[in-house]
Structures are given as C-alpha cells and as structure tokens.
Motif scaffolding. Structure first.
Motif, PDB file in Angstrom:
ATOM      1  N   VAL A 182       0.842  -1.193   0.000  1.00 48.04           N
ATOM      2  CA  VAL A 182       0.000   0.000   0.000  1.00 48.04           C
ATOM      3  C   VAL A 182       0.881   1.249   0.000  1.00 48.04           C
ATOM      4  O   VAL A 182       0.656   2.184  -0.776  1.00 48.04           O
ATOM      5  N   GLN A 183       1.870   1.270   0.880  1.00 53.10           N
ATOM      6  CA  GLN A 183       2.775   2.422   0.994  1.00 53.10           C
ATOM      7  C   GLN A 183       3.806   2.387  -0.132  1.00 53.10           C
ATOM      8  O   GLN A 183       4.450   1.380  -0.364  1.00 53.10           O
ATOM      9  N   GLN A 184       3.919   3.495  -0.814  1.00 54.30           N
ATOM     10  CA  GLN A 184       4.911   3.623  -1.885  1.00 54.30           C
ATOM     11  C   GLN A 184       5.783   4.841  -1.605  1.00 54.30           C
ATOM     12  O   GLN A 184       5.307   5.963  -1.645  1.00 54.30           O
ATOM     13  N   PRO A 185       7.054   4.638  -1.304  1.00 46.91           N
ATOM     14  CA  PRO A 185       7.731   3.352  -1.167  1.00 46.91           C
ATOM     15  C   PRO A 185       7.487   2.720   0.195  1.00 46.91           C
ATOM     16  O   PRO A 185       7.119   3.418   1.153  1.00 46.91           O
ATOM     17  N   LEU A 186       7.710   1.430   0.279  1.00 50.47           N
ATOM     18  CA  LEU A 186       7.621   0.721   1.554  1.00 50.47           C
ATOM     19  C   LEU A 186       8.687   1.270   2.502  1.00 50.47           C
ATOM     20  O   LEU A 186       9.865   1.319   2.162  1.00 50.47           O
ATOM     21  N   PRO A 187       8.307   1.700   3.717  1.00 54.45           N
ATOM     22  CA  PRO A 187       9.285   2.326   4.614  1.00 54.45           C
ATOM     23  C   PRO A 187      10.402   1.377   5.034  1.00 54.45           C
ATOM     24  O   PRO A 187      10.148   0.242   5.452  1.00 54.45           O
ATOM     25  N   VAL A 188      11.629   1.850   4.932  1.00 58.23           N
ATOM     26  CA  VAL A 188      12.820   1.123   5.376  1.00 58.23           C
ATOM     27  C   VAL A 188      13.626   2.038   6.276  1.00 58.23           C
ATOM     28  O   VAL A 188      13.928   3.176   5.902  1.00 58.23           O
ATOM     29  N   ARG A 189      13.954   1.549   7.469  1.00 63.04           N
ATOM     30  CA  ARG A 189      14.827   2.258   8.395  1.00 63.04           C
ATOM     31  C   ARG A 189      16.116   1.463   8.544  1.00 63.04           C
ATOM     32  O   ARG A 189      16.117   0.235   8.396  1.00 63.04           O
ATOM     33  N   LEU A 190      17.192   2.134   8.867  1.00 67.44           N
ATOM     34  CA  LEU A 190      18.466   1.471   9.111  1.00 67.44           C
ATOM     35  C   LEU A 190      18.703   1.409  10.610  1.00 67.44           C
ATOM     36  O   LEU A 190      18.728   2.436  11.287  1.00 67.44           O
ATOM     37  N   GLY A 191      18.849   0.189  11.146  1.00 67.35           N
ATOM     38  CA  GLY A 191      19.146  -0.003  12.552  1.00 67.35           C
ATOM     39  C   GLY A 191      20.646  -0.068  12.765  1.00 67.35           C
ATOM     40  O   GLY A 191      21.348  -0.809  12.080  1.00 67.35           O
ATOM     41  N   VAL A 192      21.154   0.709  13.733  1.00 69.34           N
ATOM     42  CA  VAL A 192      22.593   0.797  13.955  1.00 69.34           C
ATOM     43  C   VAL A 192      22.907   0.669  15.441  1.00 69.34           C
ATOM     44  O   VAL A 192      22.055   0.897  16.296  1.00 69.34           O
ATOM     45  N   GLY A 193      24.188   0.316  15.710  1.00 65.66           N
ATOM     46  CA  GLY A 193      24.681   0.268  17.080  1.00 65.66           C
ATOM     47  C   GLY A 193      25.614   1.432  17.331  1.00 65.66           C
ATOM     48  O   GLY A 193      25.178   2.560  17.496  1.00 65.66           O
ATOM     49  N   GLY A 194      26.927   1.162  17.296  1.00 66.06           N
ATOM     50  CA  GLY A 194      27.871   2.235  17.577  1.00 66.06           C
ATOM     51  C   GLY A 194      28.939   2.412  16.523  1.00 66.06           C
ATOM     52  O   GLY A 194      29.991   2.989  16.807  1.00 66.06           O
ATOM     53  N   THR A 195      28.691   1.947  15.296  1.00 66.13           N
ATOM     54  CA  THR A 195      29.691   2.028  14.237  1.00 66.13           C
ATOM     55  C   THR A 195      29.504   3.306  13.430  1.00 66.13           C
ATOM     56  O   THR A 195      28.454   3.486  12.802  1.00 66.13           O
ATOM     57  N   PRO A 196      30.475   4.213  13.407  1.00 70.14           N
ATOM     58  CA  PRO A 196      30.311   5.484  12.690  1.00 70.14           C
ATOM     59  C   PRO A 196      29.942   5.300  11.217  1.00 70.14           C
ATOM     60  O   PRO A 196      29.125   6.070  10.689  1.00 70.14           O
ATOM     61  N   ASN A 197      30.522   4.312  10.560  1.00 75.85           N
ATOM     62  CA  ASN A 197      30.219   4.108   9.138  1.00 75.85           C
ATOM     63  C   ASN A 197      28.753   3.787   8.908  1.00 75.85           C
ATOM     64  O   ASN A 197      28.186   4.147   7.872  1.00 75.85           O
ATOM     65  N   SER A 198      28.123   3.110   9.866  1.00 74.81           N
ATOM     66  CA  SER A 198      26.704   2.787   9.721  1.00 74.81           C
ATOM     67  C   SER A 198      25.840   4.041   9.815  1.00 74.81           C
ATOM     68  O   SER A 198      24.858   4.200   9.080  1.00 74.81           O
ATOM     69  N   PHE A 199      26.204   4.960  10.716  1.00 76.96           N
ATOM     70  CA  PHE A 199      25.484   6.226  10.820  1.00 76.96           C
ATOM     71  C   PHE A 199      25.646   7.026   9.520  1.00 76.96           C
ATOM     72  O   PHE A 199      24.671   7.592   9.002  1.00 76.96           O
ATOM     73  N   ALA A 200      26.863   7.071   9.005  1.00 75.80           N
ATOM     74  CA  ALA A 200      27.107   7.820   7.776  1.00 75.80           C
ATOM     75  C   ALA A 200      26.359   7.199   6.595  1.00 75.80           C
ATOM     76  O   ALA A 200      25.816   7.923   5.752  1.00 75.80           O
ATOM     77  N   ARG A 201      26.327   5.873   6.531  1.00 79.57           N
ATOM     78  CA  ARG A 201      25.628   5.203   5.431  1.00 79.57           C
ATOM     79  C   ARG A 201      24.159   5.585   5.416  1.00 79.57           C
ATOM     80  O   ARG A 201      23.600   5.902   4.359  1.00 79.57           O
TER      81      ARG A 201
END
Length: 334
Positions: free
Chosen positions: A164-183
């Motif tokens: 139904v939702q376009q686009p389908l919601p996607v969130r990025l789950g992160v811990g403590g890695t700086p590269n993951s926050f930047a991505r």
C-alpha cells in the motif's frame, strides 16, 4: 515523539509453552494498539531463548487484530536473508494492515543466522551493503534490474505483491559504528539507534555524523532519528526494578559468558536506571522524563522503542507495563 515497544519474543520463564507465549505476544500487540501506542517492533533472532526467527509472520498475525499501530521489524537481519523475500513478506504485512508496515534492517548483534543460512562472516559488511542496495532498488519499480555478487542478478523480473505504501518504509538499525550512521545519512534513510547501556549523550556525535551525512547526500526533508532502548514500566520505580532485574541478570549473564564480559551486578543495573543513564525503567513519570532526556541529548528523536521482550516477566506484568506506557507515559510526553 512517538512511543513504541520492541520485542524479541523471549520464551517464558514462568512455565508457559512456546505456543502460549506466541499467543501472549499477539495480546501484547493488540493492547498496545488499544492504549494508543504508535509502533510495535519484532526483532529477528535465531536463538533458543527467543521465538522471533520470522518477525513478518508475527506481524501479519497482529495486522488483522489491530487498527492503528505501526508494525515493524526490530530488526531484520538483512545480510543473511534474501531482500526479494523480505520485500514480499513486508509488502504482504502492509496489505494486511492497510499501510502500517515498516522494515528496520541491520546486520544483527548475533551471528547465528549467518552459518544457519550458509553465509560467510568474512563477508559481513559486504553482504549488508549489497543486499541493502537491492532492497532499496526493489522500492523503485515493479520490474527490477540489478547486478550483484552474493545474490543472483535480476534482469527485469517483476516482484509482487506491491505494498500500500509507496515506497515501503525502510529504516536502518545501527549500534555504535560510525560508518553505519554515515551510510544511513548518505542514503537518506531514517535511523534507529540501539542504546543498550551507557549515557544517551555519548551517542550525540554519531547522530550528528548521520545528520551531516544526510546534508552531504543532498536529501530533501529532515533526518529522522529513532531510539531502541531497554526499559520496563510499573506503578512504582521500585516495582519496575524488582520485576525487570531477574530477567536482565539472566539474559546479560548468558550473553556475557559468550562474549567475555564481566559479571552482572544489581548495582550496575540500578545505575543504568539513574536519570542520565540509558535504561527506561521506572514508574510512568520517571520513564517519561528519561524519554525527554533522550530527546534533548540527541537533538530530537522521532520515536522511542522500549525494548520489552516479555517472557522474562509475567504476562500480567508485561500487559500492565504496556497499559502504563499508553495511558500514563504517552500523555506526559505530549
């Protein structure tokens, strides 16, 4: 600020069968919806102490019995799964819920799924990067053209069903890695930060790193930061600590043995329940104040997901905690 619950569907410590625990989980989601909570997330794990190896199935079961609450993974271990199948599963949840599904994707804090599904941990980051690219590509059109290394390429195949939702919601789950926050920032994705200890303000530089990357990526709109934090609510703070501590001690003693951590003491646990520390454990006023502290410390938070897996407390205690989150804590947040 939205308030949600995150669960790994912990097996019961009180004699209930796994089947009963699964039914209790659906009752928890239904009550969360009834008391006005905003989201319920179910996190993927492949360990004997948790039932949630397939979050989408639990969320689909909850979809037909709820009306307003958003239904999310918390998280889906994208690296060891097939993005096409994930997209299809959550598109189906979205249809069943009439547009209330979300996917939170991450690499996972445990590694059991990698050998289980035949993936090499040496490709830990490469797998996630490639599969995230495919998942985001799937949101762009029905027919998909995509080339990859660890998964067969797609040459115009159509992917159904569509959500139904376009686009389908996607969130990025992160811990403590700086590269993951930047991505997350460079891709323009909403962010969910798992904070399971320490002090929230220590994550501010990482959150600012995400916001800076968002700007560098040239994305419209505002960066979206949500938090996943351990917590439990009871009528009094003393009750909340007494009810939550035995489960916390058991879980983190077990994980500590696996990872070489030191012993868990009640003193250190209680310290994490103090005003500036991470745990959202206490009476409604205490928990609401700490949620506001998270918001202030991180420069704005869109949602706090309180990690209450159930099973480690009685079903009645879990239901009371959910009731208090909706009827007492949420009004205090405003």
């Amino acid at each position: 600020m939205q308030i949600g619950i995150d669960s790994f569907v912990e097996v019961s410590r009180f004699g209930e069968t796994d089947a009963q625990r699964a039914q209790n989980l659906i009752e928890e989601v239904v009550l969360a919806d009834q008391v006005g909570l905003d989201a319920f997330g179910i996190g993927e794990h492949h360990r004997k102490e948790y039932l949630a190896s397939s979050p989408a199935i639990f969320l689909a079961a909850a979809a037909s019995r709820t009306r307003n609450i958003r239904l999310s993974s918390a998280v889906t271990v994208l690296s060891s799964d097939d993005p096409v199948r994930i997209y299809q599963d959550f598109a189906t949840v979205d249809l069943l819920s009439n547009g209330r599904a979300e996917i939170v994707v991450g690499r996972g804090s445990f590694i059991e799924s990698y050998p289980l599904f035949g993936y090499d941990l040496q490709n830990y980051d490469e797998l996630f990067t490639e599969k995230l690219d495919l998942l985001l590509t799937l949101r762009e059109s029905v027919s998909v053209h995509w080339q990859g290394k660890h998964r067969a390429s797609l040459n115009g195949q159509a992917v159904y069903p569509q959500p139904v939702q376009q686009p389908l919601p996607v969130r990025l789950g992160v811990g403590g890695t700086p590269n993951s926050f930047a991505r997350a920032g460079l891709l323009g994705l909403p962010l969910t930060v798992a904070i399971i200890g320490g002090e929230p303000h220590r994550f501010r530089p990482l959150v600012d790193h995400y916001r800076d990357a968002w700007k560098r990526g040239g994305h419209a709109g505002e960066p979206d930061v949500a938090v996943h934090a351990l917590g439990f609510v009871a009528d009094t703070t003393e009750q909340a600590i007494d009810q939550y501590w035995p489960m916390y001690q058991e879980v983190f003693t077990r994980i500590g043995r696996e990872r070489g951590w030191g012993p868990i003491s009640k003193e250190s646990f209680v310290a994490q329940c103090s005003p500036n520390a991470a745990f959202l454990v206490g009476d409604p006023e205490t928990v609401a104040t700490k949620m506001k502290h998270y918001n202030d410390s991180l420069g704005g938070v869109s949602r706090v997901g309180v990690h209450m897996s159930g099973g480690g407390v009685t079903h009645a205690q879990q239901m009371r905690a959910i009731e208090l989150l909706g009827t007492k804590v949420k009004p205090l947040i405003g």
